[in-house]
Enzyme design. Sequence first.
Site, PDB file in Angstrom:
ATOM      1  N   HIS A 236      -7.395   2.284   4.933  1.00  0.00           N
ATOM      2  CA  HIS A 236      -8.816   2.544   5.158  1.00  0.00           C
ATOM      3  C   HIS A 236      -9.574   1.226   5.250  1.00  0.00           C
ATOM      4  CE1 HIS A 236      -9.320   1.804   0.905  1.00  0.00           C
ATOM      5  NE2 HIS A 236      -8.601   2.868   0.564  1.00  0.00           N
TER       6      HIS A 236
ATOM      7  N   HIS B  33      -8.932  -1.506   2.659  1.00  0.00           N
ATOM      8  CA  HIS B  33      -7.658  -2.204   2.864  1.00  0.00           C
ATOM      9  C   HIS B  33      -7.791  -3.223   3.999  1.00  0.00           C
ATOM     10  CE1 HIS B  33      -5.583   1.709   1.344  1.00  0.00           C
ATOM     11  NE2 HIS B  33      -5.775   0.896   0.336  1.00  0.00           N
TER      12      HIS B  33
ATOM     13  N   THR C 183       0.833  -1.203   0.000  1.00  0.00           N
ATOM     14  CA  THR C 183       0.000   0.000   0.000  1.00  0.00           C
ATOM     15  C   THR C 183       0.862   1.247   0.000  1.00  0.00           C
ATOM     16  OG1 THR C 183      -1.689   1.269   1.181  1.00  0.00           O
ATOM     17  CG2 THR C 183      -0.258  -0.094   2.534  1.00  0.00           C
ATOM     18  N   ARG C 184       0.319   2.302  -0.599  1.00  0.00           N
ATOM     19  CA  ARG C 184       1.001   3.592  -0.568  1.00  0.00           C
ATOM     20  C   ARG C 184       0.070   4.651   0.016  1.00  0.00           C
ATOM     21  NH1 ARG C 184      -0.908   4.423  -6.305  1.00  0.00           N
ATOM     22  NH2 ARG C 184      -1.888   6.471  -6.220  1.00  0.00           N
TER      23      ARG C 184
ATOM     24  N   ARG D  15      -8.391  -3.269  -6.641  1.00  0.00           N
ATOM     25  CA  ARG D  15      -8.780  -2.422  -7.772  1.00  0.00           C
ATOM     26  C   ARG D  15      -7.660  -1.434  -8.100  1.00  0.00           C
ATOM     27  NH1 ARG D  15      -9.684   2.499  -6.581  1.00  0.00           N
ATOM     28  NH2 ARG D  15     -10.812   2.917  -8.509  1.00  0.00           N
TER      29      ARG D  15
HETATM   30  S1  ADX Z   1      -1.290   1.076  -4.438  1.00  0.00           S
HETATM   31  O1  ADX Z   1      -0.689   2.043  -5.368  1.00  0.00           O
HETATM   32  O2  ADX Z   1      -0.368   0.640  -3.402  1.00  0.00           O
HETATM   33  O3  ADX Z   1      -1.915  -0.045  -5.188  1.00  0.00           O
HETATM   34  P1  ADX Z   1      -3.335   1.631  -2.419  1.00  0.00           P
HETATM   35  O4  ADX Z   1      -2.485   1.808  -1.229  1.00  0.00           O
HETATM   36  O5  ADX Z   1      -4.545   2.504  -2.495  1.00  0.00           O
HETATM   37  O6  ADX Z   1      -2.478   1.911  -3.743  1.00  0.00           O
HETATM   38  O7  ADX Z   1      -3.856   0.136  -2.573  1.00  0.00           O
HETATM   39  C1  ADX Z   1      -3.302  -0.951  -1.905  1.00  0.00           C
HETATM   40  C2  ADX Z   1      -3.953  -2.236  -2.387  1.00  0.00           C
HETATM   41  O8  ADX Z   1      -5.358  -2.217  -2.030  1.00  0.00           O
HETATM   42  C3  ADX Z   1      -3.938  -2.451  -3.892  1.00  0.00           C
HETATM   43  O9  ADX Z   1      -3.865  -3.846  -4.184  1.00  0.00           O
HETATM   44  C4  ADX Z   1      -5.286  -1.914  -4.350  1.00  0.00           C
HETATM   45  O10 ADX Z   1      -5.693  -2.532  -5.534  1.00  0.00           O
HETATM   46  C5  ADX Z   1      -6.181  -2.313  -3.190  1.00  0.00           C
HETATM   47  N1  ADX Z   1      -7.360  -1.439  -2.976  1.00  0.00           N
HETATM   48  C6  ADX Z   1      -7.361  -0.154  -2.538  1.00  0.00           C
HETATM   49  N2  ADX Z   1      -8.622   0.321  -2.382  1.00  0.00           N
HETATM   50  C7  ADX Z   1      -9.458  -0.709  -2.729  1.00  0.00           C
HETATM   51  C8  ADX Z   1     -10.895  -0.881  -2.778  1.00  0.00           C
HETATM   52  N3  ADX Z   1     -11.734   0.096  -2.408  1.00  0.00           N
HETATM   53  N4  ADX Z   1     -11.363  -2.072  -3.187  1.00  0.00           N
HETATM   54  C9  ADX Z   1     -10.529  -3.090  -3.551  1.00  0.00           C
HETATM   55  N5  ADX Z   1      -9.190  -2.986  -3.530  1.00  0.00           N
HETATM   56  C10 ADX Z   1      -8.644  -1.830  -3.117  1.00  0.00           C
END
Ligand code: ADX
Length: 342
Positions: free
Chosen positions: A158, A161, A153-154, A247
Site C-alpha cells: 500500500h 509501504h 512484507t507479508r 511500525r
Molecule cells: S510485516 O509483518 O511484514 O512487518 P507488513 O507487510 O504490513 O507486515 O509491513 C512491512 C513493513 O512495512 C514493516 O517494516 C512494517 O513495519 C512497515 N509498515 C507497514 N505499514 C506501515 C505504516 N503505515 N507506517 C510505517 N511503517 C509501516
Amino acid sequence: MTAVATEQLIRPHGGSLVDRTGDAPDDLDSLETITLTPRELSDLDMLACGALSPLEGFIGEEDYERVVEEMRLARGLPWALPVCLAVDRAPEGDQVVLPGVARLYAQKPRYLAGRVTVFERADPAFPELAKDPAETRAEFAERGWRRVVGFQTRNPIHRAHEYLTKVALETVDGLLVHPLVGETKSDDVPSATRVECYRVLLDSYYPPDRVVLSAFPAAMRYAGPREAIWHAICRKNYGCSHFIVGRDHAGVGSYYGTYDAQLIFDEFEPHELDIEPMFFEHSFWCNVCGSMASTKSCPHGDEDRVALSGTKVREMLENGEIPPVEFTRPEVAEVLIAAYRS
Ligand code: ADX
C-alpha cells in the site's frame, strides 16, 4: 553504474555464506523418515541456500537456550529466533530423511538438532522470483549496487509501504522488495495475490534499474521485535546493507508495542549486526500536505490524515469498493478486488 565484486557487498552473517546442498547418501532408502511442517520446510530450504547463515542445520540445546535468553548463538553471534525441528521421539540412527509436509500442529515434545544436507530443494512457490542469497548478491554486484535496502512484507503493498521503500531508496543504490511467501496466518492475503500486487506496483511506479523483486521463502512467526532482528540478519545474507523496520514490524493484532521492533535493535552493540536498520514512524496520507508523511514530517492533525486499517480495507474490498487512492494505487486495488471477487 558499473559492476562491483560480490566481495564488496556486506559480508554474510558469521562471515561466509553457508551452502548445505549436496548429494543424497547411498543408504537413503534405509533411513528413518521425518515429516516436516510448512514452517520447518521453509527453514530447511533457507538452511540449504545460506539464507540462515551461519546456521548449518536445526539448532540444538546450547544454541536454543542462549538464543531464547540472550538473542545469541552459543558462539556469541547475534541470533534472534530458534530454528528448530520438533519430533515425537528421538530417532534410532544418527541420520534421518526429511520429507514435507505435514499439516499437523500439535506441539511435539523434543527437538532434533543437527546439520542438514539438502539434495532435493523444495519447489519454489514463484519460480521466477526464487533467488538464493548467492544469486541476489551476484545480481546486486552486476548492477553495481553496494548499498542495498531490503524490504520485508507479508501484505499487499500500500501507499505507506511505497513511501518507506522510496524514501529509503533515495539514500542507497538499490532496493530489494522481498515479500515473505512462506506460511502466513489464514486471514493474511494469499501470496499469489500479493505477488501480483507487487508486480503491478513496481511496473508502474518504480525505476526497474533500481529495484529487484524476489520472494523470501520464510514462514511468518509473528514474533514482532525478535522477528525484525531475524528478518534483518537473513536479508544481510541476501546481500542487503540496510533493512526497513516500520511500525509494528511482524506484529499481530496489538500484541507488541508499535515501535518495539525498532527498540530491540538497541540491545546489540553498534555494528554487531552490521546491517543498518532504517526506522520509520507510522506513515499516512495527509490531505493538507498532499503527500505521504509521518508525524516527523507533517504538522497537521488527525482529521487531515488518511490512515485506513487493514480491516477497513478488507471490508471495502469484500463489498467491491475501491479503496481510496491515498491508501492504495488503483492498479493494486484492481488486483485485490479481482482476487476478492473470485
Ligand atoms: S510485516 O509483518 O511484514 O512487518 P507488513 O507487510 O504490513 O507486515 O509491513 C512491512 C513493513 O512495512 C514493516 O517494516 C512494517 O513495519 C512497515 N509498515 C507497514 N505499514 C506501515 C505504516 N503505515 N507506517 C510505517 N511503517 C509501516
